[in-house]
Design a protein around this motif. Structure first.
Motif, mmCIF file in Angstrom:
data_model
loop_
_atom_site.group_PDB
_atom_site.id
_atom_site.type_symbol
_atom_site.label_atom_id
_atom_site.label_comp_id
_atom_site.label_asym_id
_atom_site.label_seq_id
_atom_site.Cartn_x
_atom_site.Cartn_y
_atom_site.Cartn_z
ATOM 1 N N LEU A 299 -12.471 -0.344 -4.086
ATOM 2 C CA LEU A 299 -12.014 -1.728 -3.999
ATOM 3 C C LEU A 299 -11.900 -2.184 -2.542
ATOM 4 C CD1 LEU A 299 -10.926 -4.276 -5.375
ATOM 5 C CD2 LEU A 299 -8.650 -3.234 -5.318
ATOM 6 N N ALA A 300 -11.366 -1.291 -1.692
ATOM 7 C CA ALA A 300 -11.233 -1.637 -0.272
ATOM 8 C C ALA A 300 -12.597 -1.887 0.365
ATOM 9 C CB ALA A 300 -10.501 -0.520 0.466
ATOM 10 N N ALA B 270 2.155 1.716 -3.489
ATOM 11 C CA ALA B 270 1.104 2.215 -4.381
ATOM 12 C C ALA B 270 0.847 3.697 -4.149
ATOM 13 C CB ALA B 270 -0.173 1.410 -4.182
ATOM 14 N N SER C 157 1.392 6.680 -6.956
ATOM 15 C CA SER C 157 0.274 7.514 -7.401
ATOM 16 C C SER C 157 0.644 8.990 -7.476
ATOM 17 C CB SER C 157 -0.926 7.320 -6.465
ATOM 18 O OG SER C 157 -0.667 7.901 -5.189
ATOM 19 N N ALA D 226 -7.574 7.241 -9.246
ATOM 20 C CA ALA D 226 -6.927 6.055 -8.676
ATOM 21 C C ALA D 226 -7.283 5.889 -7.205
ATOM 22 C CB ALA D 226 -5.415 6.144 -8.852
ATOM 23 N N HIS D 227 -7.302 6.997 -6.461
ATOM 24 C CA HIS D 227 -7.651 6.936 -5.045
ATOM 25 C C HIS D 227 -9.106 6.489 -4.856
ATOM 26 C CE1 HIS D 227 -4.210 9.865 -3.741
ATOM 27 N NE2 HIS D 227 -3.778 8.684 -4.153
ATOM 28 N N LEU E 101 0.832 -1.209 0.000
ATOM 29 C CA LEU E 101 0.000 0.000 0.000
ATOM 30 C C LEU E 101 0.866 1.259 0.000
ATOM 31 C CD1 LEU E 101 -2.833 -1.004 2.503
ATOM 32 C CD2 LEU E 101 -3.064 -0.601 0.042
ATOM 33 N N ALA F 124 -9.294 2.810 -5.562
ATOM 34 C CA ALA F 124 -8.707 2.052 -4.451
ATOM 35 C C ALA F 124 -9.655 2.004 -3.261
ATOM 36 C CB ALA F 124 -7.377 2.667 -4.042
#
Length: 336
Positions: free
Chosen positions: A188-189, A166, A170, A181-182, A163, A185
């Motif tokens: 997804l989390a 990543a 970014s 992207a954030h 993490l 993410a």
């Protein structure tokens, strides 16, 4: 890692003290010694470091021996309810190990500083304690995942490092791309963690549903009915429901928790349990689900034998992690 890097005696002394204390608080923590030994072997540590680790580890094991001897004498009573690890448990352990391996390989290939050292610490810690306890449980079932939960640190370390990598990567993106992207993410989390979070708060996440057991007992009993806990530790199912327990006659109970200064009370001997059973016309048995190991103790054997030979089964309710079975003594009338 500081002890390994500098090989200074104070670090190894602190290591031995902390691991010894942790092992006294929870004996299976001593399995971390095997993981650390693998880390030393994988790191090709100097002989001086290996020697000092061996001395510290020996001191931990020797210091733990008195508690281990006492625990071994109580193991059957404390852990006799456990079965051997299921196929699902093996698959879960393998899946977590594979996931950690992939993360570690990713970190090494990206050239993250310290990634090789992190890999040598994380993978043994994740795999060795769980693997040893599960393998030993093929002979003597002692495995419960929470007993070696500390091994999950071996997954948390590479996950955290990935993490961090990543997040650093970014920063090279344009503002809009970084924001996207954030957001992805975060989505997804949530998609991964929310189902787990909801599941762990549901009755299905536990080994049994105590509230459902209490409701089933309340609906199927009359005041004065006998109640039998099979095995005796299942008395815990009604300890939180005193109003349900108070209306029933606990046939095997000799002394309740308070006067006996125990968590669940103490039971009568086998002959007294048999007499109490035969004097009761209607008995509600709270039992483990089918397929669980049967306790070999005389008290539990007499419960099973008398119910099987002198009573007829009227109703069986299967619940999550439990069964509620209603019996009527033969010759005492029909089921009701």
């Amino acid at each position: 890692m500081r002890a390994l890097a500098g090989s200074h005696r104070p670090w190894w002394t602190a290591y031995g003290f902390l691991l010894g204390l942790t092992s006294w608080l929870h004996e299976f923590a001593v399995l971390a010694l095997a993981a650390h030994g693998l880390t030393l072997w994988w790191s090709r540590a100097e002989r001086r470091s290996v020697r000092r680790w061996a001395i510290a580890g020996t001191a931990v094991v020797v210091g733990l021996l008195p508690l281990a001897v006492i625990s071994a004498g109580q193991a059957e009573a404390q852990l006799g309810w456990l079965g051997r690890p299921s196929a699902g448990a093996w698959l879960l352990a393998a899946g977590l190990s594979a996931g950690a391996f992939v993360l570690c390989r990713l970190l090494v290939r990206t050239g993250r500083p310290g990634a090789p050292a992190l890999t040598r610490v994380a993978l043994p810690l994740l795999i060795a304690p769980v693997g040893l306890l599960m393998t030993a449980s093929l002979v003597k079932p002692w495995y419960v995942d929470r007993y070696v939960l500390y091994g999950m640190t071996g997954l948390a370390l590479p996950a955290g490092a990935a993490l961090a990598w990543a997040a650093e990567e970014s920063r090279r993106l344009a503002t809009r791309a970084r924001l996207l992207a954030h957001c992805l993410a975060a989505a997804l989390a949530v998609a991964v963690l929310l189902p787990w979070s909801l599941q762990v708060r549901s009755p299905e996440s536990r080994k049994d549903d105590v509230a459902a057991v209490a409701r089933a007992v309340e609906r199927r009993t009359h005041p004065g009915d006998g109640v039998l806990f099979m095995p005796s530790r299942r008395r815990e199912w009604l300890l939180s429901y005193p109003e349900v327990r108070a209306r029933l006659d606990d046939l095997a109970l000799a002394r309740p928790p308070g006067p006996s200064r125990t968590l669940q009370g103490t039971e009568r001997d086998a002959s007294a349990i048999r007499r109490a059973l035969l004097s009761s016309d209607r008995v509600v048995a709270l039992m483990d689900p089918a397929g669980q190991p049967l306790d070999p103790y005389a008290r539990e054997e007499v419960k099973r034998r008398v119910l099987a030979t002198r009573f007829q089964e009227c109703e069986r309710v299967r619940l999550h992690g439990a069964q509620v079975v209603v019996y009527v003594r033969r010759g005492a009338g029909p089921c009701r």
